[in-house]
Design an enzyme around this catalytic site. Structure first.
Site, short mmCIF file in Angstrom:
data_model
loop_
_atom_site.label_atom_id
_atom_site.label_comp_id
_atom_site.label_asym_id
_atom_site.label_seq_id
_atom_site.Cartn_x
_atom_site.Cartn_y
_atom_site.Cartn_z
N HIS A 149 0.73 -0.69 0.33
CA HIS A 149 0.28 -0.24 0.01
C HIS A 149 0.77 1.41 0.05
O HIS A 149 0.58 1.77 -0.81
CB HIS A 149 -0.90 -0.13 1.22
CG HIS A 149 -1.73 -1.05 1.13
ND1 HIS A 149 -1.60 -2.11 1.89
CD2 HIS A 149 -3.04 -1.22 0.50
CE1 HIS A 149 -2.94 -2.50 1.54
NE2 HIS A 149 -3.92 -2.40 1.23
N LYS A 193 -1.33 -4.91 -9.05
CA LYS A 193 -1.33 -5.71 -10.10
C LYS A 193 -1.64 -6.74 -9.66
O LYS A 193 -2.00 -7.95 -9.96
CB LYS A 193 -0.41 -5.44 -10.89
CG LYS A 193 -0.57 -4.15 -11.84
CD LYS A 193 0.64 -4.84 -12.99
CE LYS A 193 0.84 -3.35 -14.16
NZ LYS A 193 1.61 -3.68 -15.10
N LYS A 194 -1.44 -7.30 -8.04
CA LYS A 194 -2.01 -8.22 -7.41
C LYS A 194 -3.43 -8.80 -7.66
O LYS A 194 -3.57 -9.74 -8.30
CB LYS A 194 -0.90 -8.58 -5.95
CG LYS A 194 -1.83 -9.44 -5.44
CD LYS A 194 -1.68 -9.55 -3.89
CE LYS A 194 -2.72 -9.07 -2.83
NZ LYS A 194 -4.06 -9.93 -3.51
N SER A 201 -3.13 -7.90 2.48
CA SER A 201 -3.61 -7.76 4.35
C SER A 201 -3.92 -9.15 4.94
O SER A 201 -3.86 -9.50 6.68
CB SER A 201 -5.10 -6.49 4.64
OG SER A 201 -4.22 -5.53 4.04
#
Length: 281
Positions: free
Chosen positions: A37, A149-150, A187
Site C-alpha cells: 500500500h 496488480k496483485k 492484508s
C-alpha cells in the site's frame, strides 16, 4: 495528515483544491496497510500535489460473511504508517456514511470480465467492487487512482468501469510488491499461522516455474502441471490456476502469438485465501 469521516467534509476540502487546479492522487484501501500500500502512496505522491487514501472495509464485496468478520482491522497502526510516508488526507468513513441504510451492491456489466476467475468463485464480488469504487471516485474526484496488480482482474474491471461510466480519472496499475521470499503482500497475510506463512512462498515459486515452462508447454499442459504440484503439497490447496488473455481475461488453452498472457492463481492456506499472478511473455 487531515482525517475526514464524512463525505461532505472531504468534498468541501477537496473542492478548494480543485479550484486551485491542484492534482489529487487517490489510493483506495481496506486498511491493514503494508508496504505494498505504501508503495502506491509513494507513487501517487511522486505525481500529485495531494494524495488521498481511503480505508473502508466494503461489506458488499464479501460473499463470505465470516471472511468479512475476520478481515484484519489495524486502524491505529494504519494511521501511523500513513503519517510515516507523509500522506496528506485519510478518508475514514463508516458503513452508514457510504451506504446509509441500504447495504446492497449495484449490478454492473463489465463485458464479461466479471465472470472469469474470481467471478466464478466469489458470487457478486465485482458488483460490490464496482459499487464502492464508483462511489469513492465520485466522492474524491481524483486526477489519478493507483491500484496494485496483485488484484489484476480487479484492476481491469476498474478500468472498464471508468470507461463505461465516463468517469474522469486515470487508473494506474502498479507492480506487485512482494516479501523477500516472494510472497505477494496482502492484508490477509497477517492472519497466516507460522506454519502456513513458511510454506506460502511456494505459490510464487510455482508461478515463476510455470513462466519458464510456458516456452515449451502449452496452457493446458501447464495447468495440469500446476494442479499436480499442489496435489502433492501437504498444506496448500489450489482453488484455481488459469492462463488468460490480459485484456479479455478469457482462459487461453494454447499459446497464441498475438496474446499477452498472464497466469492467475488462487490458493487456500488453511482458511486464508491467497491470490497472485505473473505475466508470461
Amino acid at each position: 495528515m487531515k482525517i475526514y469521516k464524512t463525505k461532505s467534509a472531504l468534498k468541501e476540502y477537496l473542492a478548494s483544491l480543485k479550484k486551485a487546479d491542484i492534482s489529487i492522487g487517490f489510493v483506495p484501501t481496506m486498511g491493514a496497510l503494508h508496504q505494498g500500500h505504501l508503495s502506491l502512496i509513494k507513487k501517487s505522491k511522486q505525481h500529485n500535489a495531494i494524495t488521498v487514501v481511503s480505508i473502508f472495509v466494503n461489506p458488499t464485496q464479501f460473499d463470505n460473511q465470516e471472511d468479512l468478520a475476520k478481515y484484519p482491522k489495524t486502524i491505529d497502526q494504519d494511521i501511523a504508517l500513513l503519517e510515516s510516508v507523509d500522506c496528506e488526507v485519510l478518508f475514514l468513513p463508516s458503513v452508514a456514511e457510504i451506504y446509509d441504510d441500504n447495504i446492497t451492491a449495484d449490478a454492473f456489466n463489465f463485458d464479461g470480465l466479471e465472470h472469469q476467475m474470481e467471478g466464478k468463485f466469489r458470487d457478486g464480488h465485482f458488483d460490490g467492487v464496482g459499487t464502492i469504487v464508483k462511489s469513492l471516485f465520485e466522492i474524491v474526484t481524483p486526477n489519478t487512482a493507483y491500484f496494485g496488480k496483485k488484484d489484476f482482474q480487479q484492476l481491469q474491471i476498474i478500468k472498464k468501469l471508468v470507461k463505461k461510466y465516463k468517469i474522469p480519472v486515470k487508473v494506474k496499475g502498479c507492480t506487485i510488491f512482494r516479501e523477500e521470499d516472494g510472497l505477494a503482500m496482502s492484508s490477509r497475510n497477517s492472519r497466516l499461522s507460522e506454519e502456513y506463512r513458511e510454506v506460502a512462498p511456494f505459490i510464487y515459486r510455482t508461478l515463476k516455474k510455470a513462466k519458464k515452462k510456458f516456452g515449451t508447454k502449452n496452457a493446458e499442459q501447464l495447468t495440469k502441471w500446476v494442479d499436480k504440484k499442489f496435489k502433492k503439497h501437504p498444506l496448500l490447496v489450489l482453488e484455481y490456476f488459469t492462463i488468460a488473455d490480459e485484456k479479455t481475461l478469457e482462459t487461453v488453452k494454447n499459446k497464441e502469438t498475438n496474446c499477452q498472457c498472464r497466469a492467475f492463481i488462487a490458493v487456500f492456506a488453511g482458511d486464508i485465501r491467497l491470490i497472485d499472478n505473473i505475466r508470461l511473455k
